[in-house]
Design an enzyme around this catalytic site. Sequence first.
Site, mmCIF file in Angstrom:
data_model
loop_
_atom_site.group_PDB
_atom_site.id
_atom_site.type_symbol
_atom_site.label_atom_id
_atom_site.label_comp_id
_atom_site.label_asym_id
_atom_site.label_seq_id
_atom_site.Cartn_x
_atom_site.Cartn_y
_atom_site.Cartn_z
ATOM 1 N N ARG A 33 -43.027 2.418 -4.081
ATOM 2 C CA ARG A 33 -41.887 2.351 -4.998
ATOM 3 C C ARG A 33 -41.984 1.160 -5.938
ATOM 4 N NH1 ARG A 33 -39.914 4.306 -0.275
ATOM 5 N NH2 ARG A 33 -38.792 6.280 -0.369
ATOM 6 N N HIS A 114 -46.005 12.732 6.732
ATOM 7 C CA HIS A 114 -46.241 13.036 5.321
ATOM 8 C C HIS A 114 -47.712 13.313 5.029
ATOM 9 C CE1 HIS A 114 -42.398 10.466 4.764
ATOM 10 N NE2 HIS A 114 -42.092 11.743 4.905
ATOM 11 N N THR A 184 -39.418 0.105 8.377
ATOM 12 C CA THR A 184 -38.856 1.206 7.603
ATOM 13 C C THR A 184 -37.375 0.982 7.354
ATOM 14 O OG1 THR A 184 -38.412 3.584 7.564
ATOM 15 C CG2 THR A 184 -38.538 2.541 9.729
#
Length: 235
Positions: A33, A114, A184
């Site tokens: 990000r 993922h 996380t």
Amino acid sequence: MIDKLKEWIEESDNIVFFGGAGVSTESGIPDFRSAGGLYAHSPEYMLSRTYFDSNTEEFFDFYRKHMIYTHAKPNTTHRVLAEMERRGKVRAVITQNIDGLHQQAGSRNVIELHGGIRDNYCMKCNKHYELEYVIKSIGVPRCKVCGGVVKPNVTLYEEPLNMKEFEKAIEYIRDAEILIVGGTSLVVQPAASLMDYYRGSRMVVINKEANFCCSRANMTINRGLGEVFSKISEE
């Protein structure tokens, strides 16, 4: 606090670790990000299925620059978790990361929610390719057999998770005696919802900053993962 965690670990042979981007940042892999840079769109959009389908070459330009870190090596957390598995302590590592560093460190039972960058497949004939093939390709990587697009086996935004892996994660978390959640923020769904399946009384959250799971945790350690796991491994 860490001494108490060490006691819990010594008493258990059913530990599950659930980790996010903070596990890999200590190996020099930034949270994606932060990878916006000069690009016109957000990293989330550039890693979406919509962007992949409509701007495939630009997707791979972004992907190669910001999602592949071949120089990265397993850090203390990866290595200690692998050693805990060898000792019969850790049953499974569940990761939101795609870098494959847990496997590189020696962990064998890794559930990649993922997917992972090291597996790539042709979207037409399903032939699989190593990461090196994608790295060395120019523009859009194409299958040597049929010419189809070779897609990384990672879950993009707008794509569903691999339900087989997700269901395995549910099973391990539901049956765990100790659940260690590390690195996380637990904001990405549906992965964050996995915490709801834990039924035990020893949930440990290790994160530099508080996350929503801290209110449910039986132990919260607001320190870096490397610092905590290096002390866990001390005799």
